[in-house]
Motif scaffolding. Structure first.
Motif, PDB file in Angstrom:
ATOM      1  N   SER A   1      11.206   8.594 -11.856  1.00  0.00           N
ATOM      2  CA  SER A   1      11.096   9.163 -10.515  1.00  0.00           C
ATOM      3  C   SER A   1       9.638   9.231 -10.054  1.00  0.00           C
ATOM      4  CB  SER A   1      11.732  10.554 -10.499  1.00  0.00           C
ATOM      5  OG  SER A   1      11.662  11.108  -9.218  1.00  0.00           O
ATOM      6  N   ARG A   2       8.735   9.681 -10.934  1.00  0.00           N
ATOM      7  CA  ARG A   2       7.303   9.728 -10.594  1.00  0.00           C
ATOM      8  C   ARG A   2       6.759   8.335 -10.336  1.00  0.00           C
ATOM      9  NH1 ARG A   2       6.422  12.715 -15.112  1.00  0.00           N
ATOM     10  NH2 ARG A   2       4.880  11.256 -15.893  1.00  0.00           N
ATOM     11  N   TYR A   3       7.188   7.383 -11.179  1.00  0.00           N
ATOM     12  CA  TYR A   3       6.747   6.001 -10.986  1.00  0.00           C
ATOM     13  C   TYR A   3       7.216   5.481  -9.625  1.00  0.00           C
ATOM     14  CZ  TYR A   3       6.841   1.001 -10.949  1.00  0.00           C
ATOM     15  OH  TYR A   3       6.699  -0.293 -10.551  1.00  0.00           O
ATOM     16  N   TYR A   4       8.481   5.683  -9.319  1.00  0.00           N
ATOM     17  CA  TYR A   4       9.062   5.191  -8.070  1.00  0.00           C
ATOM     18  C   TYR A   4       8.342   5.802  -6.867  1.00  0.00           C
ATOM     19  CZ  TYR A   4      12.777   3.792  -4.836  1.00  0.00           C
ATOM     20  OH  TYR A   4      13.483   3.234  -3.800  1.00  0.00           O
ATOM     21  N   ASP A   5       8.124   7.111  -6.899  1.00  0.00           N
ATOM     22  CA  ASP A   5       7.409   7.786  -5.802  1.00  0.00           C
ATOM     23  C   ASP A   5       5.987   7.246  -5.663  1.00  0.00           C
ATOM     24  OD1 ASP A   5       9.645   9.347  -5.380  1.00  0.00           O
ATOM     25  OD2 ASP A   5       8.822  11.118  -6.390  1.00  0.00           O
ATOM     26  N   THR A   6       5.324   7.056  -6.789  1.00  0.00           N
ATOM     27  CA  THR A   6       3.952   6.532  -6.778  1.00  0.00           C
ATOM     28  C   THR A   6       3.929   5.116  -6.232  1.00  0.00           C
ATOM     29  OG1 THR A   6       3.397   7.894  -8.683  1.00  0.00           O
ATOM     30  CG2 THR A   6       1.927   6.061  -8.224  1.00  0.00           C
ATOM     31  N   LEU A   7       4.854   4.292  -6.684  1.00  0.00           N
ATOM     32  CA  LEU A   7       4.928   2.910  -6.227  1.00  0.00           C
ATOM     33  C   LEU A   7       5.112   2.845  -4.713  1.00  0.00           C
ATOM     34  CD1 LEU A   7       5.169  -0.157  -6.793  1.00  0.00           C
ATOM     35  CD2 LEU A   7       7.644   0.230  -7.029  1.00  0.00           C
ATOM     36  N   LEU A   8       6.036   3.620  -4.179  1.00  0.00           N
ATOM     37  CA  LEU A   8       6.295   3.585  -2.739  1.00  0.00           C
ATOM     38  C   LEU A   8       5.056   3.985  -1.940  1.00  0.00           C
ATOM     39  CD1 LEU A   8       9.938   4.950  -2.479  1.00  0.00           C
ATOM     40  CD2 LEU A   8       9.147   2.575  -2.331  1.00  0.00           C
ATOM     41  N   ARG A   9       4.276   4.928  -2.446  1.00  0.00           N
ATOM     42  CA  ARG A   9       3.025   5.321  -1.764  1.00  0.00           C
ATOM     43  C   ARG A   9       1.962   4.230  -1.905  1.00  0.00           C
ATOM     44  NH1 ARG A   9       4.103  10.212  -4.025  1.00  0.00           N
ATOM     45  NH2 ARG A   9       2.463  10.018  -5.571  1.00  0.00           N
ATOM     46  N   HIS A  10       1.990   3.504  -2.992  1.00  0.00           N
ATOM     47  CA  HIS A  10       0.982   2.481  -3.277  1.00  0.00           C
ATOM     48  C   HIS A  10       1.212   1.191  -2.479  1.00  0.00           C
ATOM     49  CE1 HIS A  10      -1.918   0.203  -5.644  1.00  0.00           C
ATOM     50  NE2 HIS A  10      -0.990  -0.724  -5.795  1.00  0.00           N
ATOM     51  N   LEU A  11       2.465   0.832  -2.238  1.00  0.00           N
ATOM     52  CA  LEU A  11       2.784  -0.427  -1.556  1.00  0.00           C
ATOM     53  C   LEU A  11       2.375  -0.386  -0.084  1.00  0.00           C
ATOM     54  CD1 LEU A  11       6.372  -1.115  -2.973  1.00  0.00           C
ATOM     55  CD2 LEU A  11       4.269  -2.339  -3.566  1.00  0.00           C
ATOM     56  N   SER A  12       1.993  -1.535   0.427  1.00  0.00           N
ATOM     57  CA  SER A  12       1.719  -1.642   1.856  1.00  0.00           C
ATOM     58  C   SER A  12       3.033  -1.437   2.621  1.00  0.00           C
ATOM     59  CB  SER A  12       1.137  -3.018   2.185  1.00  0.00           C
ATOM     60  OG  SER A  12       2.133  -4.020   2.003  1.00  0.00           O
ATOM     61  N   THR A  13       2.948  -1.202   3.898  1.00  0.00           N
ATOM     62  CA  THR A  13       4.147  -1.004   4.715  1.00  0.00           C
ATOM     63  C   THR A  13       5.076  -2.209   4.615  1.00  0.00           C
ATOM     64  OG1 THR A  13       2.892   0.397   6.221  1.00  0.00           O
ATOM     65  CG2 THR A  13       4.966  -0.502   7.047  1.00  0.00           C
TER      66      THR A  13
END
Length: 182
Positions: free
Chosen positions: A6-18
């Motif tokens: 869950s932390r990884y997924y949340d972090t990934l979504l914030r890290h990715l460009s729009t």
């Protein structure tokens, strides 16, 4: 979903460009039949690998969602699909590919001693790759001194086999840290 996934997924979504986030969110998760095949082939598959596959059944090379910092730069890796993982049927071992003379002459410079060079490659869970020569595996049959579940990085341009994390959970935490989880 585990708190780590869950932390990884949340972090990934914030890290990715729009644009990349939109493309990522359109990708389907794995079918349960495909998950079952992975678990039949790799009964000790880390739960976080299975959870990532349930979220997205692989990602295209243009959308690397995993990675590793090699000391000089970040290497981006795409998640393999269940079918890519199951399709890893190579019966060749590292020793078959390189030959004993080369392995003995290069030793620990190229081959991490925690990796058993005698087992067939299909016995390692091949979970990620980049667009060139780099691959990541979960090692379920390590050499003495290694740990079941350690993550192996193969660098094909330098023929280097290296344990980069003692477990997939540790590896995923490294990715979270690199992405800058708050």
């Amino acid at each position: 979903m585990s708190s780590l996934t869950s932390r990884y997924y949340d972090t990934l979504l914030r890290h990715l460009s729009t644009k990349d986030r939109a493309a990522f969110l359109e990708l389907p998760g794995a079918e349960e039949d495909d998950i079952t095949q992975v678990l039949e082939a790799y009964p000790n598959a880390p739960v976080d690998v299975i959870e990532l596959l349930r979220l997205r059944d692989g990602t295209p090379f243009e959308l690397p969602i995993l990675g590793w910092h090699n000391g000089d730069f970040w290497e981006g890796y795409s998640l393999n699909s269940c079918r890519d993982i199951i399709g890893n049927e190579s019966r060749e071992s590292i020793i078959d590919f390189y030959g004993i003379d080369y392995i003995e002459s290069e030793g620990d410079k190229i081959f991490d001693p925690r990796i058993d060079v005698t087992i067939p490659m299909f016995r390692r869970l091949f979970f990620a790759a980049d667009t060139t020569f780099y691959q990541l595996y979960v090692d379920v049959d390590p050499a003495p001194g290694g740990t079941v579940g350690q993550v192996i990085r193969f660098a094909g341009d330098g023929d280097e086999w290296l344990v980069i994390a003692p477990s997939f959970a540790d590896y995923l935490q490294q990715v979270i840290d690199a992405y800058g989880y708050p």
